[in-house]
Design a protein around this motif. Structure first.
Motif, PDB file in Angstrom:
ATOM      1  N   UNK A 297     -86.007   8.261  86.561  1.00  0.00           N
ATOM      2  CA  UNK A 297     -85.287   8.914  87.837  1.00  0.00           C
ATOM      3  C   UNK A 297     -85.069  10.371  87.484  1.00  0.00           C
ATOM      4  N   UNK A 298     -84.335  11.023  88.470  1.00  0.00           N
ATOM      5  CA  UNK A 298     -83.775  12.399  88.441  1.00  0.00           C
ATOM      6  C   UNK A 298     -82.686  12.486  87.534  1.00  0.00           C
ATOM      7  N   UNK A 299     -81.885  11.283  87.296  1.00  0.00           N
ATOM      8  CA  UNK A 299     -80.575  11.628  86.499  1.00  0.00           C
ATOM      9  C   UNK A 299     -81.381  11.794  84.996  1.00  0.00           C
ATOM     10  N   UNK A 300     -82.594  11.083  84.585  1.00  0.00           N
ATOM     11  CA  UNK A 300     -82.954  11.321  83.308  1.00  0.00           C
ATOM     12  C   UNK A 300     -83.960  12.413  83.219  1.00  0.00           C
ATOM     13  N   UNK A 301     -84.087  13.304  84.222  1.00  0.00           N
ATOM     14  CA  UNK A 301     -85.217  14.381  84.304  1.00  0.00           C
ATOM     15  C   UNK A 301     -84.931  15.317  82.904  1.00  0.00           C
ATOM     16  N   UNK A 302     -86.118  15.771  82.488  1.00  0.00           N
ATOM     17  CA  UNK A 302     -85.815  16.306  81.338  1.00  0.00           C
ATOM     18  C   UNK A 302     -85.614  18.078  81.361  1.00  0.00           C
ATOM     19  N   UNK A 303     -85.927  18.372  82.623  1.00  0.00           N
ATOM     20  CA  UNK A 303     -85.740  19.623  82.721  1.00  0.00           C
ATOM     21  C   UNK A 303     -84.274  20.282  82.651  1.00  0.00           C
ATOM     22  N   UNK A 304     -83.950  21.404  82.510  1.00  0.00           N
ATOM     23  CA  UNK A 304     -82.491  21.819  82.158  1.00  0.00           C
ATOM     24  C   UNK A 304     -82.062  22.412  83.813  1.00  0.00           C
ATOM     25  N   UNK A 305     -80.779  22.039  83.953  1.00  0.00           N
ATOM     26  CA  UNK A 305     -80.195  22.287  85.411  1.00  0.00           C
ATOM     27  C   UNK A 305     -80.544  23.836  85.830  1.00  0.00           C
ATOM     28  N   UNK A 306     -80.555  24.714  84.801  1.00  0.00           N
ATOM     29  CA  UNK A 306     -80.668  26.071  85.243  1.00  0.00           C
ATOM     30  C   UNK A 306     -82.083  26.578  85.609  1.00  0.00           C
ATOM     31  N   UNK A 307     -82.918  25.906  84.738  1.00  0.00           N
ATOM     32  CA  UNK A 307     -84.531  26.119  85.381  1.00  0.00           C
ATOM     33  C   UNK A 307     -84.842  25.404  86.669  1.00  0.00           C
TER      34      UNK A 307
END
Ligand code: NAP
Length: 532
Positions: A297-307
Motif C-alpha cells: 500500500x501507499x504507506x509502504x511506498x518506496x519513493x521519497x516524499x519529495x520526489x
C-alpha cells in the motif's frame, strides 16, 4: 525567516557541521536505511546566516522567501519534522584528528569511482602522506552520479565538484578505463597497496522470477536508466515506445525517475544532459500513460516524499491516485509517510486535465506473469479483487539493484553483497587489507550522500587496522604499478584525460544549447581523452 531543505537533498550532511546553531537534523545524515529520507532545518532555531546554503553541494537549500512555488510545501515538511522530533543537542562524532602518516606507509587502491568511492577517496587523501590509486572500468568517472541520477536532476550531479580537490591532489592517481579483475587482479592490487577498498556498487538488477520474464518488451529499469544516461553498456538498447502505455513494476525513486523521462516534455528534456539517442527516440514516443505498480500500500511506498511531491508539478502530466487505495486518515507515526499520504490524497482529488499524459499509481497489485507470444503484450497482476491483465508492450522492472561477486572476495548470494563488518571484509575472519563501501557493502539503498557516512565508517576500520600494524608490509610503488598496467596494454585515462572528455562533451553541448552532449562509446571517449 529560515532556510529550507528541499527535494534533492543528497543527505551527505555537509550542511550539519557548518550550522552555528546546530539546527539541522538528523545530524548523522543517514547511513541507516530506516532514518529520514532527507535532512531538515528547524525554522524556530535557524538564524538565517546562510552557511548551510553555501555549503550544500547540490543546491537543495533555499531561503524561505526564495522558495520556488513548486517547493513551498517543503517549508511545511521541515517544520513538521521538528514538531515530531523536537531539537535536541546533537552528539556528533569528534572530527578525525589525524593529520599525516609517514610517506609510503599507506597506499590505498579504490576500485570504482561512483559516490561511495569518491567519498572514501576524499576522506583518505586529506591525510598528508596517504597515496590513493583509483581504478574505474569506464574512461569516465563518477558512476551513478553520471549514469544513474536522472537527467532532469542536474543539481544533484553537481555534487562531483566537491571531489575535484581529491582528484587533483598529487598523491592521488586516477586510472580510468582500467578494469580490476581483467587488466589487474586483486592479488596484484594487494602487491602494490597496503589496502584495497571496493566501491563497485550493485551492477545488475534483481529478477521478478515470474513467467514471461524473458519476453521482448520486458527490461530492467536499470537498462533504461543506463540508456537515457548514455552509459556505453546500454547505449545500443532498443525500447518499444510505440504503444500508449508503459508499466513500471516497483515504486522506488528509480521508478519515478523513469516515469518522468518517459512522459516529460521534450523541450524540458532537451535542456538536460540526457543521451542524444534517447532524446531522438522519445521524439517519436507514443507513450501517454505510465502505470507504477506496487505490491503493497501507499504507506509502504518506496519513493521519497519529495520526489512524489515533485511529480505533481510536471507540466502536462496528471498524477492519478485512486482514493480507494488510501487509508482513512493521513496520520502516521512517521512524518514522511504522513506527508506522502497527504500528497496522495491531494492527487486523488485532482481533476485530470483533458489532453494531459498520466502517471497512474496502483497499489496492492503483485505481478504474476508477463503474457505474450513473441513479445510482451501485457502484465498479469493479482490484487484483492483477483487477477487482471494490464495491456502493455513495455514493462520495466524497477525492483532494486543487486551486487555481483568480486573475484578473490567472499560473496553473500542472498543479499548480493560482500560480507563485511562495518566495511572490513570478513570471510569467517577479517580479510586483511580488504574493505568495501557503498552498495556492495550495505545493499542498494540510500541516496548519494548516504555514501559519505558509509565511507567514513569503512575508512575508520582501515585506520584501526593501520594503527594496529595490520597493514604494515612492503608493497611496490606507483612506478611498478604503471609498468604493470603498460605491460597489460591498458589505455588508462587519467584526470586530465577525463577533463578533456568533459570539456569536449560540454563544447558539444554549447552548440546544441545543452549542458553537455555525452559520448556514448568507449572509442569516442578515448579519442576525446587523447586530444586532451
Ligand atoms: P527501492 O527503493 O528499493 O524500490 C524497489 C521497489 O521494488 C519497491 O517498491 C519494492 O516493493 C519493489 N519490489 C521489490 N521486489 C519486488 C517484486 N518481486 N515484485 C514487485 N515489486 C517488488 O529501489 P530503487 O528504486 O531501485 O532505488 C534504489 C535506491 O536508490 C533507493 O534508496 C532510492 O531512494 C535511491 N534513489 C534515489 C533517487 C533520488 O533521490 N531521486 C533516485 C533514484 C534512486 P516492496 O517494498 O514491496 O519490496
Amino acid at each position: 525567516m529560515a532556510y529550507v531543505i528541499t527535494q534533492n537533498c543528497c543527505k551527505d550532511a555537509s550542511c550539519v557541521p557548518v550550522c552555528p546553531v546546530d539546527c539541522i537534523r538528523p545530524a548523522e545524515g543517514g547511513l541507516d536505511s530506516a532514518s529520514a529520507e532527507m535532512l531538515y532545518i528547524d525554522p524556530d532555531s535557524c538564524i538565517d546566516c546562510g552557511a548551510c546554503f553555501e555549503e550544500c553541494p547540490v543546491g537543495a537549500i533555499h531561503y524561505e522567501e526564495d522558495l520556488p512555488s513548486e517547493m513551498r510545501r517543503f517549508k511545511e515538511l521541515n517544520a513538521a519534522y521538528f514538531e515530531r522530533h523536537p531539537l535536541e543537542p546533537a552528539t556528533l562524532p569528534a572530527p578525525a584528528s589525524r593529520a599525516r602518516v609517514e610517506a609510503g606507509s599507506l597506499r590505498v587502491a579504490i576500485v570504482g569511482s561512483g559516490p561511495a568511492a569518491c567519498y572514501a577517496a576524499a576522506e583518505l587523501i586529506d591525510v598528508d602522506g596517504v597515496e590513493v590509486n583509483l581504478f574505474e572500468r569506464l574512461p569516465t568517472p563518477f558512476g551513478l552520479i553520471r549514469a544513474g541520477v536522472a537527467p532532469d536532476h542536474q543539481h544533484t550531479k553537481s555534487v562531483v565538484d566537491i571531489f575535484e580537490r581529491a582528484f587533483i591532489n598529487p598523491r592521488f592517481a586516477s586510472h580510468f578505463n582500467v578494469e580490476v579483475g581483467r587488466t589487474i587482479n586483486h592479488d596484484e592490487l594487494l602487491a602494490h597497496h597496503h589496502a584495497v577498498i571496493y566501491a563497485v556498487g550493485a551492477a545488475t538488477s534483481r529478477r521478478l522470477g515470474i513467467d514471461g520474464e524473458d519476453l521482448i518488451g520486458h527490461h530492467a529499469a536499470a537498462e533504461f536508466v543506463g540508456w537515457y544516461n548514455g552509459h556505453p553498456d546500454h547505449a545500443a538498447h532498443q525500447f518499444d515506445l510505440s504503444a500508449e502505455r508503459a508499466v513500471i513494476v516497483g515504486n522506488g525513486n528509480v521508478a519515478l525517475d523513469v516515469a518522468r523521462v518517459l512522459l516529460m516534455d521534450r523541450d524540458a528534456l532537451a535542456a538536460t544532459d540526457i543521451a542524444q539517442h534517447t532524446l531522438d527516440a522519445l521524439a517519436d514516443s507514443a507513450i501517454r500513460e505510465v502505470v507504477i505498480l506496487a505490491r503493497r500500500g501507499i504507506a509502504d511506498a518506496a519513493f521519497s516524499a519529495g520526489e512524489f511531491l515533485a511529480l505533481g508539478h510536471l507540466d502536462g502530466v496528471d498524477v492519478i491516485v485512486d482514493a480507494h487505495d488510501l487509508p482513512a486518515d493521513d496520520d502516521h507515526d512517521d512524518i514522511e509517510t504522513s506527508f506522502k499520504l497527504a500528497i496522495a490524497r491531494e492527487y486523488s482529488q485532482r481533476i485530470p486535465t483533458p489532453g494531459n499524459k498520466r502517471v497512474v499509481f496502483r497499489f496492492g497489485a503483485t505481478p504474476v506473469a508477463i503474457r505474450g507470444t513473441d513479445r510482451a503484450e501485457g502484465l498479469e497482476v493479482r490484487g484483492d479483487s483477483g487477477t487482471e491483465m494490464i495491456e502493455t508492450s513495455l514493462i520495466l522492472r524497477s525492483i532494486g539493484y543487486r551486487g555481483l561477486p568480486i573475484q578473490g572476495l567472499p560473496y553473500d548470494e542472498d543479499s548480493g553483497t560482500v560480507p563485511n563488518e562495518s566495511g572490513r571484509v570478513v570471510d569467517g575472519a577479517p580479510v586483511r587489507g580488504t574493505y568495501v563501501t557503498g552498495w556492495i557493502k550495505r545493499g542498494p539503498r540510500g541516496v548519494i550522500g548516504t555514501n559519505r557516512l558509509c565511507a567514513e565508517q569503512t575508512v575508520a576500520q582501515l585506520w584501526a587496522d593501520f594503527d594496529a600494524g595490520l597493514l604494515t608490509r612492503d608493497v611496490a610503488g606507483r612506478e611498478s604499478l604503471d609498468a604493470l598496467l603498460a605491460a597489460r596494454g591498458a589505455q588508462a585515462v587519467g584526470w586530465s584525460g577525463w577533463r578533456a572528455i568533459d570539456g569536449a562533451e560540454r563544447d558539444r553541448g554549447v552548440q546544441a544549447a545543452r549542458p553537455r552532449v555525452k559520448f556514448v562509446s568507449i572509442e569516442e571517449m578515448l579519442s576525446a581523452g587523447r586530444r586532451g
